[in-house]
Design an enzyme around this catalytic site. Structure first.
Site, short mmCIF file in Angstrom:
data_model
loop_
_atom_site.label_atom_id
_atom_site.label_comp_id
_atom_site.label_asym_id
_atom_site.label_seq_id
_atom_site.Cartn_x
_atom_site.Cartn_y
_atom_site.Cartn_z
N ASP A 7 0.88 -1.17 0.00
CA ASP A 7 0.00 0.00 0.00
C ASP A 7 0.91 1.22 0.00
OD1 ASP A 7 -2.43 1.52 0.25
OD2 ASP A 7 -1.88 1.85 2.35
N GLU A 73 -1.83 -1.36 -5.15
CA GLU A 73 -3.06 -0.67 -5.51
C GLU A 73 -2.82 0.17 -6.76
OE1 GLU A 73 -6.42 1.02 -2.72
OE2 GLU A 73 -4.75 2.43 -2.83
N ASP A 146 -2.25 1.15 7.16
CA ASP A 146 -1.58 0.87 5.88
C ASP A 146 -1.20 -0.62 5.77
OD1 ASP A 146 -0.98 3.88 5.01
OD2 ASP A 146 -0.53 3.64 7.13
#
Length: 176
Positions: A7, A73, A146
């Site tokens: 992330d 992502e 996170d």
């Protein structure tokens, strides 16, 4: 299969390594959290120094845990262009760390990640964190947030890869 989920962030880059462990019959595959956390960098440091620290941290994780693949992502639209550019730099460093280790990188949209983990693409952050905790049979929600996000990305990839593998075997059988 072992997947490193990342992330990306300019202060906290979350990471989560998840194994997909098959039982002897292959019927009850389960997800196991190998490790998770975040690479923290100071916003007071120059961006090149932060990027170097993130790259080194990811390189050490990859060397220590030997993931088979990496998932991150996908780019999303940001209101602040400057923030989006900085995030893009971190994503580039994450991709470079994976590619340097010879690992494939898969990218997933936030909606796809939530869909794979929660079953609903517009799920709230806390719902995603609860499902990550449940799917990995953890005692508590991973911290920082996170890290939980990175675990969700890894889970998304494992679910997506398993579905693609099943569909591929169905197609192969159907084509015979």
């Amino acid at each position: 299969m072992r997947v490193l989920g990342i992330d990306c962030g300019t202060e906290y880059t979350g990471y989560g390594i998840v194994d997909l462990v098959a039982d002897s019959r292959g019927a009850n595959d389960r997800l196991v959290c190998v490790c998770c956390g975040a690479i923290r960098v100071s916003p007071r440091e120059p961006m090149p120094v932060r990027l170097s620290r993130i790259s080194q941290g990811l390189g050490k994780l990859i060397a220590a845990h030997q993931p088979d693949q990496v998932a991150i992502e996908d780019v999303f639209y940001a209101v602040n262009a400057k923030s989006a550019l900085k995030l893009g730099q971190v994503r580039g460093v994450a991709m470079l760390a994976a590619a340097t280790a010879g690992l494939a990188v898969s990218e997933y949209a936030p909606l796809s990640i939530k869909s794979a983990v929660v079953g609903y693409g517009r799920a709230e952050k806390h719902q995603e964190q609860q499902m990550v905790t449940r799917l990995l049979q953890l005692e508590e929600i991973p911290e920082p947030a996170d890290a939980a996000d990175a675990l969700a990305i890894a889970i998304c990839h494992l679910h997506t890869a398993a579905t693609a593998e099943r569909q591929g075997s169905v197609r192969r059988v159907a084509m015979r």
